[in-house]
Design a protein around this motif. Structure first.
Motif, PDB file in Angstrom:
ATOM      1  N   PRO A 108      10.315  -3.783   9.683  1.00  0.00           N
ATOM      2  CA  PRO A 108       9.124  -3.976  10.438  1.00  0.00           C
ATOM      3  C   PRO A 108       7.910  -3.045   9.892  1.00  0.00           C
ATOM      4  O   PRO A 108       8.249  -1.667   9.556  1.00  0.00           O
ATOM      5  N   LEU A 109       6.660  -3.477   9.860  1.00  0.00           N
ATOM      6  CA  LEU A 109       5.619  -2.536   9.260  1.00  0.00           C
ATOM      7  C   LEU A 109       4.930  -1.910  10.180  1.00  0.00           C
ATOM      8  O   LEU A 109       4.858  -2.189  11.525  1.00  0.00           O
ATOM      9  N   SER A 110       4.551  -0.500  10.084  1.00  0.00           N
ATOM     10  CA  SER A 110       3.824   0.258  11.026  1.00  0.00           C
ATOM     11  C   SER A 110       2.248   0.116  10.608  1.00  0.00           C
ATOM     12  O   SER A 110       2.078  -0.194   9.437  1.00  0.00           O
ATOM     13  N   GLY A 111       1.596   0.293  11.586  1.00  0.00           N
ATOM     14  CA  GLY A 111       0.135   0.214  11.276  1.00  0.00           C
ATOM     15  C   GLY A 111      -0.383   1.231  10.048  1.00  0.00           C
ATOM     16  O   GLY A 111      -1.244   1.157   9.381  1.00  0.00           O
ATOM     17  N   ASP A 112      -0.009   2.352  10.256  1.00  0.00           N
ATOM     18  CA  ASP A 112      -0.073   3.405   9.367  1.00  0.00           C
ATOM     19  C   ASP A 112       0.067   3.044   7.863  1.00  0.00           C
ATOM     20  O   ASP A 112      -0.639   3.568   7.005  1.00  0.00           O
ATOM     21  N   VAL A 113       1.463   2.463   7.505  1.00  0.00           N
ATOM     22  CA  VAL A 113       1.754   2.043   6.485  1.00  0.00           C
ATOM     23  C   VAL A 113       0.891   0.902   5.598  1.00  0.00           C
ATOM     24  O   VAL A 113       0.424   1.233   4.688  1.00  0.00           O
ATOM     25  N   LEU A 114       0.562   0.106   6.648  1.00  0.00           N
ATOM     26  CA  LEU A 114      -0.396  -0.945   6.205  1.00  0.00           C
ATOM     27  C   LEU A 114      -1.983  -0.364   5.910  1.00  0.00           C
ATOM     28  O   LEU A 114      -2.437  -0.828   4.929  1.00  0.00           O
ATOM     29  N   ASP A 115      -2.100   0.621   6.709  1.00  0.00           N
ATOM     30  CA  ASP A 115      -3.297   1.077   6.537  1.00  0.00           C
ATOM     31  C   ASP A 115      -3.527   2.049   5.109  1.00  0.00           C
ATOM     32  O   ASP A 115      -4.464   1.790   4.290  1.00  0.00           O
ATOM     33  N   SER A 116      -2.599   2.684   4.950  1.00  0.00           N
ATOM     34  CA  SER A 116      -2.242   3.411   3.507  1.00  0.00           C
ATOM     35  C   SER A 116      -2.271   2.407   2.434  1.00  0.00           C
ATOM     36  O   SER A 116      -2.883   2.852   1.563  1.00  0.00           O
ATOM     37  N   LEU A 117      -1.618   1.500   2.506  1.00  0.00           N
ATOM     38  CA  LEU A 117      -1.553   0.477   1.405  1.00  0.00           C
ATOM     39  C   LEU A 117      -2.867  -0.040   0.956  1.00  0.00           C
ATOM     40  O   LEU A 117      -3.586  -0.362  -0.045  1.00  0.00           O
ATOM     41  N   VAL A 118      -3.411  -0.496   2.234  1.00  0.00           N
ATOM     42  CA  VAL A 118      -5.064  -1.050   1.999  1.00  0.00           C
ATOM     43  C   VAL A 118      -5.958  -0.278   1.486  1.00  0.00           C
ATOM     44  O   VAL A 118      -6.787  -0.412   0.474  1.00  0.00           O
ATOM     45  N   GLN A 119      -5.959   0.907   1.794  1.00  0.00           N
ATOM     46  CA  GLN A 119      -6.668   1.977   1.349  1.00  0.00           C
ATOM     47  C   GLN A 119      -6.279   2.434  -0.087  1.00  0.00           C
ATOM     48  O   GLN A 119      -7.365   2.531  -0.992  1.00  0.00           O
ATOM     49  N   SER A 120      -5.178   2.500  -0.408  1.00  0.00           N
ATOM     50  CA  SER A 120      -4.922   2.574  -1.780  1.00  0.00           C
ATOM     51  C   SER A 120      -5.145   1.584  -2.834  1.00  0.00           C
ATOM     52  O   SER A 120      -5.816   1.585  -3.892  1.00  0.00           O
ATOM     53  N   ALA A 121      -5.076   0.355  -2.385  1.00  0.00           N
ATOM     54  CA  ALA A 121      -5.237  -0.716  -3.092  1.00  0.00           C
ATOM     55  C   ALA A 121      -6.922  -0.906  -3.259  1.00  0.00           C
ATOM     56  O   ALA A 121      -7.555  -1.399  -4.348  1.00  0.00           O
ATOM     57  N   TRP A 122      -7.776  -0.469  -2.250  1.00  0.00           N
ATOM     58  CA  TRP A 122      -9.055  -0.497  -2.188  1.00  0.00           C
ATOM     59  C   TRP A 122      -9.586   0.552  -3.253  1.00  0.00           C
ATOM     60  O   TRP A 122     -10.532   0.486  -3.978  1.00  0.00           O
ATOM     61  N   ALA A 123      -9.170   1.576  -3.126  1.00  0.00           N
ATOM     62  CA  ALA A 123      -9.171   2.890  -4.014  1.00  0.00           C
ATOM     63  C   ALA A 123      -9.233   2.502  -5.565  1.00  0.00           C
ATOM     64  O   ALA A 123      -9.834   2.654  -6.370  1.00  0.00           O
ATOM     65  N   LYS A 124      -8.122   1.798  -5.769  1.00  0.00           N
ATOM     66  CA  LYS A 124      -7.565   1.515  -7.167  1.00  0.00           C
ATOM     67  C   LYS A 124      -8.937   0.507  -7.573  1.00  0.00           C
ATOM     68  O   LYS A 124      -8.993   0.597  -8.845  1.00  0.00           O
ATOM     69  N   GLN A 125      -9.534  -0.279  -6.948  1.00  0.00           N
ATOM     70  CA  GLN A 125     -10.396  -1.324  -7.338  1.00  0.00           C
ATOM     71  C   GLN A 125     -12.037  -0.533  -7.378  1.00  0.00           C
ATOM     72  O   GLN A 125     -12.866  -1.074  -8.034  1.00  0.00           O
ATOM     73  N   GLY A 126     -11.893   0.653  -7.028  1.00  0.00           N
ATOM     74  CA  GLY A 126     -13.117   1.346  -7.085  1.00  0.00           C
ATOM     75  C   GLY A 126     -14.151   0.959  -5.996  1.00  0.00           C
ATOM     76  O   GLY A 126     -15.444   1.513  -6.382  1.00  0.00           O
ATOM     77  N   TYR A 127     -13.776   0.074  -5.078  1.00  0.00           N
ATOM     78  CA  TYR A 127     -14.712  -0.126  -3.867  1.00  0.00           C
ATOM     79  C   TYR A 127     -15.198   0.977  -3.145  1.00  0.00           C
ATOM     80  O   TYR A 127     -14.427   1.918  -3.026  1.00  0.00           O
ATOM     81  N   ARG A 128     -16.358   1.191  -2.743  1.00  0.00           N
ATOM     82  CA  ARG A 128     -16.790   2.366  -2.101  1.00  0.00           C
ATOM     83  C   ARG A 128     -17.123   1.816  -0.523  1.00  0.00           C
ATOM     84  O   ARG A 128     -17.545   0.623  -0.305  1.00  0.00           O
TER      85      ARG A 128
END
Length: 128
Positions: A108-128
């Motif tokens: 099962p996923l925690s909200g923190d893990v999902l949030d961290s993944l999204v932020q990491s993927a977002w940062a890789k793209q260079g979105y601000r």
């Protein structure tokens, strides 16, 4: 953090796990596209490349599919592709057996893990 560009692609036939992930992503203010089939996912990627792809169901993340997604997203090499799997699924233990995947989300996923993944993927793209 409000994300105003890009989106997350979820590929999985409708199920309770998908609904929980989708609801969590929407709480994080993420734009989400849900594809029930591989053909829908590929058509969506052809229209617009996501910054994060989550593949649910072990039958969905075959090597040919992952290769095709990487080919379709090659103009944006920093697309994150992860597989959603159960903790008892043996395939997630061997990253070297799953080239093309950036990692695994183990239920099962925690909200923190999902949030961290999204932020990491977002940062890789260079979105601000």
């Amino acid at each position: 953090m409000k994300r105003t560009q890009g989106y997350i692609l979820l590929l999985e036939p409708p199920c309770e796990d998908l609904e929980l992930v989708q609801a969590s992503l929407e709480r994080l203010s993420c734009q989400v596209f849900v594809a029930d089939t591989v053909d829908q996912a590929i058509a969506q990627v052809d229209q617009s490349v996501p910054y994060l792809i989550i593949l649910g169901g072990s039958q969905q993340w075959s090597q040919p599919l992952i290769s095709k997604l990487r080919q379709k997203t090659k103009t944006q090499t920093d697309v994150t592709i992860v597989a959603l799997t159960d903790s008892n699924e043996p395939r997630w233990l061997h990253q070297e057996d799953n080239p093309g995947l950036d990692g695994f989300l183990v239920k099962p996923l925690s909200g923190d893990v999902l949030d961290s993944l999204v932020q990491s993927a977002w940062a890789k793209q260079g979105y601000r």
